[in-house]
Scaffold this motif. Structure first.
Motif, mmCIF file in Angstrom:
data_model
loop_
_atom_site.group_PDB
_atom_site.id
_atom_site.type_symbol
_atom_site.label_atom_id
_atom_site.label_comp_id
_atom_site.label_asym_id
_atom_site.label_seq_id
_atom_site.Cartn_x
_atom_site.Cartn_y
_atom_site.Cartn_z
ATOM 1 N N MET A 1 0.841 -1.194 0.000
ATOM 2 C CA MET A 1 0.000 0.000 0.000
ATOM 3 C C MET A 1 0.875 1.241 0.000
ATOM 4 O O MET A 1 1.739 1.404 0.860
ATOM 5 N N GLY A 2 0.682 2.141 -0.941
ATOM 6 C CA GLY A 2 1.491 3.344 -1.016
ATOM 7 C C GLY A 2 0.937 4.454 -0.156
ATOM 8 O O GLY A 2 -0.179 4.379 0.382
ATOM 9 N N SER A 3 1.744 5.526 -0.012
ATOM 10 C CA SER A 3 1.330 6.656 0.817
ATOM 11 C C SER A 3 0.166 7.414 0.209
ATOM 12 O O SER A 3 -0.494 8.206 0.892
ATOM 13 N N ASP A 4 -0.090 7.218 -1.079
ATOM 14 C CA ASP A 4 -1.179 7.923 -1.745
ATOM 15 C C ASP A 4 -2.464 7.110 -1.784
ATOM 16 O O ASP A 4 -3.431 7.516 -2.426
ATOM 17 N N THR A 5 -2.472 5.955 -1.130
ATOM 18 C CA THR A 5 -3.654 5.097 -1.146
ATOM 19 C C THR A 5 -3.995 4.636 0.258
ATOM 20 O O THR A 5 -3.162 4.668 1.166
ATOM 21 N N THR A 6 -5.233 4.183 0.407
ATOM 22 C CA THR A 6 -5.704 3.611 1.666
ATOM 23 C C THR A 6 -6.435 2.318 1.344
ATOM 24 O O THR A 6 -7.171 2.248 0.353
ATOM 25 N N ARG A 7 -6.226 1.296 2.178
ATOM 26 C CA ARG A 7 -6.897 0.021 1.947
ATOM 27 C C ARG A 7 -8.183 -0.032 2.768
ATOM 28 O O ARG A 7 -8.185 0.227 3.970
ATOM 29 N N LEU A 8 -9.278 -0.363 2.103
ATOM 30 C CA LEU A 8 -10.580 -0.498 2.738
ATOM 31 C C LEU A 8 -11.128 -1.894 2.501
ATOM 32 O O LEU A 8 -10.875 -2.499 1.455
ATOM 33 N N SER A 9 -11.918 -2.393 3.443
ATOM 34 C CA SER A 9 -12.661 -3.618 3.189
ATOM 35 C C SER A 9 -13.762 -3.310 2.177
ATOM 36 O O SER A 9 -14.156 -2.148 1.977
ATOM 37 N N ILE A 10 -14.281 -4.349 1.543
ATOM 38 C CA ILE A 10 -15.362 -4.157 0.574
ATOM 39 C C ILE A 10 -16.575 -3.535 1.250
ATOM 40 O O ILE A 10 -17.187 -2.588 0.737
ATOM 41 N N ASP A 11 -16.918 -4.022 2.434
ATOM 42 C CA ASP A 11 -18.082 -3.483 3.149
ATOM 43 C C ASP A 11 -17.883 -2.014 3.503
ATOM 44 O O ASP A 11 -18.825 -1.214 3.412
ATOM 45 N N ASP A 12 -16.679 -1.645 3.930
ATOM 46 C CA ASP A 12 -16.417 -0.241 4.262
ATOM 47 C C ASP A 12 -16.492 0.643 3.023
ATOM 48 O O ASP A 12 -16.975 1.777 3.079
ATOM 49 N N ALA A 13 -16.023 0.116 1.888
ATOM 50 C CA ALA A 13 -16.093 0.886 0.640
ATOM 51 C C ALA A 13 -17.545 1.105 0.226
ATOM 52 O O ALA A 13 -17.918 2.205 -0.215
ATOM 53 N N VAL A 14 -18.383 0.075 0.369
ATOM 54 C CA VAL A 14 -19.803 0.214 0.038
ATOM 55 C C VAL A 14 -20.459 1.237 0.956
ATOM 56 O O VAL A 14 -21.222 2.105 0.506
ATOM 57 N N ALA A 15 -20.158 1.158 2.254
ATOM 58 C CA ALA A 15 -20.751 2.097 3.210
ATOM 59 C C ALA A 15 -20.337 3.534 2.893
ATOM 60 O O ALA A 15 -21.166 4.458 2.925
ATOM 61 N N LEU A 16 -19.060 3.739 2.574
ATOM 62 C CA LEU A 16 -18.578 5.073 2.231
ATOM 63 C C LEU A 16 -19.266 5.591 0.972
ATOM 64 O O LEU A 16 -19.712 6.754 0.921
ATOM 65 N N ALA A 17 -19.366 4.743 -0.049
ATOM 66 C CA ALA A 17 -20.005 5.154 -1.299
ATOM 67 C C ALA A 17 -21.483 5.477 -1.080
ATOM 68 O O ALA A 17 -22.002 6.462 -1.621
ATOM 69 N N GLN A 18 -22.171 4.662 -0.294
ATOM 70 C CA GLN A 18 -23.588 4.908 -0.037
ATOM 71 C C GLN A 18 -23.785 6.227 0.712
ATOM 72 O O GLN A 18 -24.676 7.017 0.382
ATOM 73 N N GLN A 19 -22.949 6.484 1.710
ATOM 74 C CA GLN A 19 -23.058 7.736 2.464
ATOM 75 C C GLN A 19 -22.825 8.938 1.552
ATOM 76 O O GLN A 19 -23.517 9.957 1.646
ATOM 77 N N ALA A 20 -21.840 8.821 0.654
ATOM 78 C CA ALA A 20 -21.551 9.922 -0.264
ATOM 79 C C ALA A 20 -22.744 10.180 -1.173
ATOM 80 O O ALA A 20 -23.104 11.339 -1.443
ATOM 81 N N CYS A 21 -23.375 9.116 -1.674
ATOM 82 C CA CYS A 21 -24.545 9.274 -2.541
ATOM 83 C C CYS A 21 -25.694 9.939 -1.793
ATOM 84 O O CYS A 21 -26.371 10.839 -2.334
ATOM 85 N N GLU A 22 -25.928 9.523 -0.579
ATOM 86 C CA GLU A 22 -27.024 10.100 0.189
ATOM 87 C C GLU A 22 -26.763 11.577 0.488
ATOM 88 O O GLU A 22 -27.679 12.408 0.415
ATOM 89 N N ARG A 23 -25.518 11.922 0.796
ATOM 90 C CA ARG A 23 -25.195 13.333 1.062
ATOM 91 C C ARG A 23 -25.348 14.176 -0.206
ATOM 92 O O ARG A 23 -25.647 15.368 -0.130
#
Length: 331
Positions: A1-23
């Motif tokens: 993992m590089g300094s310009d990236t962050t590793r997320l679980s699939i579930d966390d990525a879905v939750a983040l994307a859903q929250q962004a869409c709702e906002r």
């Protein structure tokens, strides 16, 4: 993992994307459906139509190009037909709503068809076909959008990239999945090159005056070229008839932009599901053996194998996401 990236679980990525869409203005159902689709693209190793493409959706939600609280209206004009008016919303929600019955109908009748109009662009078209292949069905999908691609003999955009996707279940491996645009390259690749100030290969595009260009910024204002010349342009026209003609969607020439303005592009989507076991009960085993033979004995690249490997890796280790994209989503 590089300094310009962050590793997320699939579930966390879905939750983040859903929250962004709702906002950004999406209703819960639309946000959940869109989040799942873009993260699935990321999981399959397609970042250009994954979370990076979600930013286009967020911009479109805020601008009104996507009706965030649209409720798709799904009707059944015939036993095997599902006709969906997306109401100016996303392309994925209506398909999600019809999915279980679509698959069940294909199993019962041998074939079922989902036709949708009045939607935003659908992102990874292979996502629709692959989901049906995961259910043991053979699937064909076609979609259109705003005009980006020159027709045969022309220099002005008349079609979208008009991709065609095909998926089939196989024993002993991930589904065969073919997902390719009618254009020489996807529009997102040209747009990214323009943003980065990179040149594009000869044969990808024309400028606004109809001249061949390697200047990505000029190409964005011009037209993409079809793969294989007239043959690719003919496929684009075929997809246009399937995705816009049959569904009642906007022709690409009449579709508003998906990146500017406040109107929905009104894109079309056609998905056909086929139950192969009614014709050959051993279909999955025969296809698996044939694909293995093509790979091992003839060195043939099997589309879908790489996406399957990416899915397995993501399920084990999560997703590595650029911090710049995460910042946009969290903001």
């Amino acid at each position: 993992m590089g300094s310009d990236t962050t590793r997320l679980s699939i579930d966390d990525a879905v939750a983040l994307a859903q929250q962004a869409c709702e906002r950004a203005g999406a209703g819960e159902a639309a946000a959940r459906s869109l989040a799942r689709a873009v993260v699935d693209a990321e999981v399959a190793g397609q970042p250009n139509v994954g979370l990076a493409h979600l930013i286009d959706h967020l911009d479109a939600l805020r601008a009104g190009r996507i009706a965030g609280h649209a409720v798709p209206a799904v009707t059944r004009p015939a036993p095997a037909f599902f006709h969906c008016d997306a109401g100016g919303g996303i392309a994925q929600l209506g398909f999600d709503m019809a999915f279980d019955e679509l698959a069940q109908t294909a199993r019962q009748l041998g074939i079922a068809l989902f036709a949708q109009h009045n939607a935003y662009t659908c992102g990874a078209l292979g996502w629709f076909a692959n989901r049906l292949a995961d259910e043991g069905l053979v699937a064909i999908a076609a979609t259109n959008g705003p005009a980006l691609l020159a027709g045969s003999g022309g220099t002005k955009p008349v079609y979208c990239t008009n991709p065609l996707a095909f998926a089939a279940p196989r024993a002993g491996g991930p589904p065969l999945l073919i997902d390719q645009a009618s254009s020489e390259t996807a529009f997102v690749n040209v747009r990214q090159a323009a943003k980065a100030g990179r040149a594009i290969p000869q044969g990808w595009a024309l400028d606004a005056d109809g001249n061949p260009t390697t200047d990505a910024k000029a190409a964005v204002k011009g037209a993409l070229l079809a793969f294989g010349g007239a043959r690719g342009a003919n496929i684009a026209l075929m997809v246009e008839v399937l995705a816009a003609g049959l569904t009642g969607a906007n022709w690409s020439l009449d579709a508003p932009s998906f990146v500017s303005g406040s109107q929905s592009p009104g894109s079309g989507l056609l998905v056909i599901a086929i139950e192969p076991r009614l014709l050959d009960p051993d279909f999955e085993n025969r296809l698996g053996a044939q694909l293995d033979r093509l790979d091992a004995a003839y060195g043939v690249h099997i589309p879908g194998a790489g996406k399957g490997a990416s899915r397995q890796a993501a399920q084990r280790a999560g997703l590595e996401i650029a911090n710049a994209i995460l910042a946009r989503l969290r903001g």
